[in-house]
Scaffold this motif. Sequence first.
Motif, PDB file in Angstrom:
ATOM      1  N   UNK A  88       0.849  -1.278  -0.091  1.00  0.00           N
ATOM      2  CA  UNK A  88       0.023  -0.014   0.137  1.00  0.00           C
ATOM      3  C   UNK A  88       0.948   1.336   0.164  1.00  0.00           C
ATOM      4  N   UNK A  89       0.598   2.289  -0.817  1.00  0.00           N
ATOM      5  CA  UNK A  89       1.476   3.395  -1.039  1.00  0.00           C
ATOM      6  C   UNK A  89       2.611   3.222  -2.039  1.00  0.00           C
ATOM      7  N   UNK A  90       2.851   2.013  -2.337  1.00  0.00           N
ATOM      8  CA  UNK A  90       3.843   1.733  -3.466  1.00  0.00           C
ATOM      9  C   UNK A  90       3.268   1.564  -4.727  1.00  0.00           C
ATOM     10  N   UNK A  91       4.283   1.604  -5.672  1.00  0.00           N
ATOM     11  CA  UNK A  91       3.588   1.374  -7.117  1.00  0.00           C
ATOM     12  C   UNK A  91       4.244  -0.137  -7.338  1.00  0.00           C
ATOM     13  N   UNK A  92       3.333  -1.067  -7.754  1.00  0.00           N
ATOM     14  CA  UNK A  92       3.805  -2.582  -8.347  1.00  0.00           C
ATOM     15  C   UNK A  92       3.491  -2.130  -9.769  1.00  0.00           C
ATOM     16  N   UNK A  93       4.688  -2.815 -10.524  1.00  0.00           N
ATOM     17  CA  UNK A  93       4.503  -2.767 -11.857  1.00  0.00           C
ATOM     18  C   UNK A  93       4.411  -4.524 -12.279  1.00  0.00           C
ATOM     19  N   UNK A  94       3.781  -4.886 -13.271  1.00  0.00           N
ATOM     20  CA  UNK A  94       3.642  -6.210 -13.541  1.00  0.00           C
ATOM     21  C   UNK A  94       3.698  -6.436 -14.975  1.00  0.00           C
ATOM     22  N   UNK A  95       4.558  -7.251 -15.444  1.00  0.00           N
ATOM     23  CA  UNK A  95       4.752  -7.382 -16.927  1.00  0.00           C
ATOM     24  C   UNK A  95       3.797  -8.733 -17.261  1.00  0.00           C
ATOM     25  N   UNK A  96       2.944  -8.372 -18.346  1.00  0.00           N
ATOM     26  CA  UNK A  96       2.053  -9.388 -18.982  1.00  0.00           C
ATOM     27  C   UNK A  96       2.212  -9.711 -20.112  1.00  0.00           C
ATOM     28  N   UNK A  97       2.014 -11.105 -20.234  1.00  0.00           N
ATOM     29  CA  UNK A  97       2.149 -11.836 -21.551  1.00  0.00           C
ATOM     30  C   UNK A  97       0.855 -12.200 -21.843  1.00  0.00           C
ATOM     31  N   UNK A  98      -0.144 -11.752 -22.370  1.00  0.00           N
ATOM     32  CA  UNK A  98      -1.461 -11.947 -22.636  1.00  0.00           C
ATOM     33  C   UNK A  98      -2.051 -11.656 -21.104  1.00  0.00           C
ATOM     34  N   UNK A  99      -2.887 -12.597 -20.494  1.00  0.00           N
ATOM     35  CA  UNK A  99      -3.473 -12.264 -19.346  1.00  0.00           C
ATOM     36  C   UNK A  99      -2.466 -12.728 -18.097  1.00  0.00           C
ATOM     37  N   UNK A 100      -1.513 -13.538 -18.315  1.00  0.00           N
ATOM     38  CA  UNK A 100      -0.556 -14.054 -17.490  1.00  0.00           C
ATOM     39  C   UNK A 100       0.523 -13.077 -17.131  1.00  0.00           C
ATOM     40  N   UNK A 101       0.683 -12.881 -15.737  1.00  0.00           N
ATOM     41  CA  UNK A 101       1.858 -12.157 -15.158  1.00  0.00           C
ATOM     42  C   UNK A 101       2.820 -13.066 -15.253  1.00  0.00           C
ATOM     43  N   UNK A 102       4.064 -12.298 -15.836  1.00  0.00           N
ATOM     44  CA  UNK A 102       5.205 -12.876 -16.024  1.00  0.00           C
ATOM     45  C   UNK A 102       6.469 -12.108 -15.494  1.00  0.00           C
ATOM     46  N   UNK A 103       6.261 -11.059 -14.767  1.00  0.00           N
ATOM     47  CA  UNK A 103       7.134 -10.325 -14.170  1.00  0.00           C
ATOM     48  C   UNK A 103       6.656  -9.381 -13.221  1.00  0.00           C
ATOM     49  N   UNK A 104       7.423  -8.844 -12.136  1.00  0.00           N
ATOM     50  CA  UNK A 104       6.919  -7.832 -11.126  1.00  0.00           C
ATOM     51  C   UNK A 104       8.213  -7.026 -10.701  1.00  0.00           C
ATOM     52  N   UNK A 105       8.012  -5.668 -10.302  1.00  0.00           N
ATOM     53  CA  UNK A 105       8.528  -4.954  -9.481  1.00  0.00           C
ATOM     54  C   UNK A 105       7.979  -3.956  -8.658  1.00  0.00           C
ATOM     55  N   UNK A 106       8.510  -3.382  -7.694  1.00  0.00           N
ATOM     56  CA  UNK A 106       7.787  -2.614  -6.521  1.00  0.00           C
ATOM     57  C   UNK A 106       8.851  -1.252  -6.705  1.00  0.00           C
TER      58      UNK A 106
END
Length: 166
Positions: free
Chosen positions: A64-82
């Motif tokens: 909460x209060x952070x930004x979460x980035x998600x890499x998507x291939x179609x609808x599948x989450x394949x990477x993340x970073x905060x």
Amino acid sequence: MSDRGEIVVSRWPDGSPSAEGGPAALLAAYHLRTEAEKGTPVADVEGLPDRYRAEVSDPRAAFAGDVVLVALSGDAAVGCLVVSARAGGQAEIKRLWTDPAFRGRGVASRLLEGALAHAAESGARVVRLSVWNWRTGAIALYERLGFAVTASWEERDQLVCMERAV
């Protein structure tokens, strides 16, 4: 390697509400792998330290209060970073993880570029991160993107602290 489709980076949960599992499964893989690399492997998420288990069970609350980035291939989450905002015009990147099946496709680079853009838009002057010294591939990626090793702000052995201007 076969083409698995375009990789899109979006802010979670805003831009990727349909991503299968969002970042939870990626965070679980990240923490389980990290614990094993530190020499303290655990069988499943229940064996993780409390703070890491909390990130996996409820990433929305944990970040909460952070930004979460998600890499998507179609609808599948394949990477993340905060990306976390810090005092004094700093931002911190943490929890960078790419599904091993999608490595070598620029996922981590795209996530980092998104994080740097967010930091700049938010007014950060410096972005920092820490990485385990055995993650030489990640360190090389950070260096290619302009991060340099700096004095440690961490008390944990084997962590390399890095930063770059935005």
